[in-house]
Scaffold this active site. Structure first.
Site, PDB file in Angstrom:
ATOM      1  N   HIS A  61      18.283  32.922 -44.691  1.00 41.27           N
ATOM      2  CA  HIS A  61      18.199  34.215 -45.370  1.00 41.27           C
ATOM      3  C   HIS A  61      18.930  34.119 -46.700  1.00 41.27           C
ATOM      4  CE1 HIS A  61      22.009  34.482 -43.187  1.00 41.27           C
ATOM      5  NE2 HIS A  61      22.347  35.562 -43.874  1.00 41.27           N
ATOM      6  N   HIS A  63      21.584  35.700 -48.221  1.00 43.34           N
ATOM      7  CA  HIS A  63      22.991  35.973 -48.507  1.00 43.34           C
ATOM      8  C   HIS A  63      23.677  34.760 -49.148  1.00 43.34           C
ATOM      9  CE1 HIS A  63      23.257  39.515 -45.445  1.00 43.34           C
ATOM     10  NE2 HIS A  63      22.692  39.875 -46.582  1.00 43.34           N
ATOM     11  N   ASP A  65      26.514  33.307 -48.961  1.00 40.59           N
ATOM     12  CA  ASP A  65      27.189  32.286 -48.153  1.00 40.59           C
ATOM     13  C   ASP A  65      26.203  31.430 -47.362  1.00 40.59           C
ATOM     14  OD1 ASP A  65      26.670  34.568 -46.512  1.00 40.59           O
ATOM     15  OD2 ASP A  65      28.137  33.885 -45.048  1.00 40.59           O
ATOM     16  N   HIS A  66      24.914  31.629 -47.632  1.00 42.23           N
ATOM     17  CA  HIS A  66      23.868  30.783 -47.042  1.00 42.23           C
ATOM     18  C   HIS A  66      23.004  30.090 -48.094  1.00 42.23           C
ATOM     19  CE1 HIS A  66      24.399  32.155 -42.812  1.00 42.23           C
ATOM     20  NE2 HIS A  66      25.022  33.118 -43.453  1.00 42.23           N
ATOM     21  N   HIS A 119      19.188  41.510 -39.650  1.00 40.25           N
ATOM     22  CA  HIS A 119      20.348  41.252 -40.512  1.00 40.25           C
ATOM     23  C   HIS A 119      19.915  41.379 -41.969  1.00 40.25           C
ATOM     24  CE1 HIS A 119      24.179  39.561 -41.690  1.00 40.25           C
ATOM     25  NE2 HIS A 119      23.586  38.571 -42.326  1.00 40.25           N
ATOM     26  N   ASP A 138      22.309  34.070 -39.017  1.00 42.84           N
ATOM     27  CA  ASP A 138      23.131  35.238 -38.696  1.00 42.84           C
ATOM     28  C   ASP A 138      22.398  36.231 -37.806  1.00 42.84           C
ATOM     29  OD1 ASP A 138      25.099  34.134 -40.270  1.00 42.84           O
ATOM     30  OD2 ASP A 138      25.088  35.710 -41.793  1.00 42.84           O
ATOM     31  N   HIS A 176      28.409  31.159 -38.038  1.00 43.06           N
ATOM     32  CA  HIS A 176      29.801  31.579 -38.211  1.00 43.06           C
ATOM     33  C   HIS A 176      30.614  31.393 -36.935  1.00 43.06           C
ATOM     34  CE1 HIS A 176      29.366  33.616 -42.157  1.00 43.06           C
ATOM     35  NE2 HIS A 176      28.136  33.879 -41.736  1.00 43.06           N
TER      36      HIS A 176
END
Length: 260
Positions: A61, A63, A65-66, A119, A138, A176
């Site tokens: 996805h 975001h 941090d990805h 998400h 996530d 995570h």
């Protein structure tokens, strides 16, 4: 940490505050991928340690941090970036868009893509069915699930139901290390669940040793994860929603977690 699933080797390592990086190598061809790019420097350093190049980036996805390391890793290694079509143009450097039912080849390893919105609206997971291993980003965490930043409870419950339907011996890698906090919340719901009590003890021991709680098996999550148990009578009774539809029960559990 290194594990093998038939021809696929998975190397797991910490990134950022609580993310994990995953390198995937198909041993026959030597082709290598990473799942998401939380930290380009950490991923490049691990590739260097292993003596590997990087052929594919598999984004779950959009975001940061990805996807934050996408362009730096593409520039250095020439990797092709594959990401969800449902995220529009929010995947930096994306070369190929994929969605539910598509396949991604890493040498002789074939990953099946499934759409799991909730998400984010375009979130996807990558499943290596032959090796009974999946990378769920996530959407699902050990004892938890992703916050609903974009989707609805009904969408997320449908996505989790897709994961619930996979073989119980599937090993799942989430993005995570949230399990200890998720365990505290799961315990607070009051379901009488011996499997959950055992898992809480296991998680405590692992974290005291500084060891990861990821990956996990779907079988364990089906027994212990409150978000997957919204259709279980014991969970419905524990939160006082014995007559409610599973999606409604899930929504209430998610609401409680958001304010926990």
């Amino acid at each position: 940490m290194k594990r093998t699933y038939g021809p696929l080797t998975v190397v797991q390592f910490p990134c950022l505050k609580d993310n994990y990086g995953f390198l995937l190598r198909e041993e026959g061809s030597g082709k290598t991928a990473c799942v998401d790019t939380p930290d380009a420097d950490a991923i490049a350093a691990e590739l260097d340690r292993q003596g590997w190049g990087l052929d594919l980036i598999l984004n779950t996805h959009w975001h940061f941090d990805h996807t934050g390391g996408n362009e730096a890793l593409k520039t250095r290694f020439g990797a092709q970036i594959i990401g969800p079509s449902g995220e529009g143009d929010r995947i930096p450097g994306r070369d190929r868009a994929v969605c539910d039912g598509d396949e991604v080849a890493l040498g002789d390893v074939i990953f099946r893509v499934i759409d799991t919105p909730g998400h984010t609206m375009g979130h996807i997971c990558y499943l290596f069915d032959e090796g009974h291993v999946g990378f769920v980003g996530d959407t699902l965490f050990s004892l938890g699930c992703g916050r609903l930043f974009e989707g609805s409870p009904e969408q997320m419950w449908a996505s989790l139901s897709k994961l619930k339907a996979l073989p119980a011996d599937m090993t799942l890698y989430c993005a995570h290390e949230y399990t200890a906090a998720n365990a505290t919340f799961a315990d607070s719901l009051g379901e009488e669940n011996a499997a959950l009590a055992a898992r809480i003890g296991e998680v405590k021991t692992l974290r005291e040793k500084g060891e990861p709680t990821v990956p996990m098996t779907l079988a364990t999550e089906l027994e212990t994860n409150p978000f997957l148990r919204a259709d279980a009578p014991s969970m419905q009774a524990a939160i006082g929603m014995g007559e409610a539809a599973p999606a409604e029960v899930f929504a209430e559990i998610r609401r409680r977690k958001d304010s926990f």
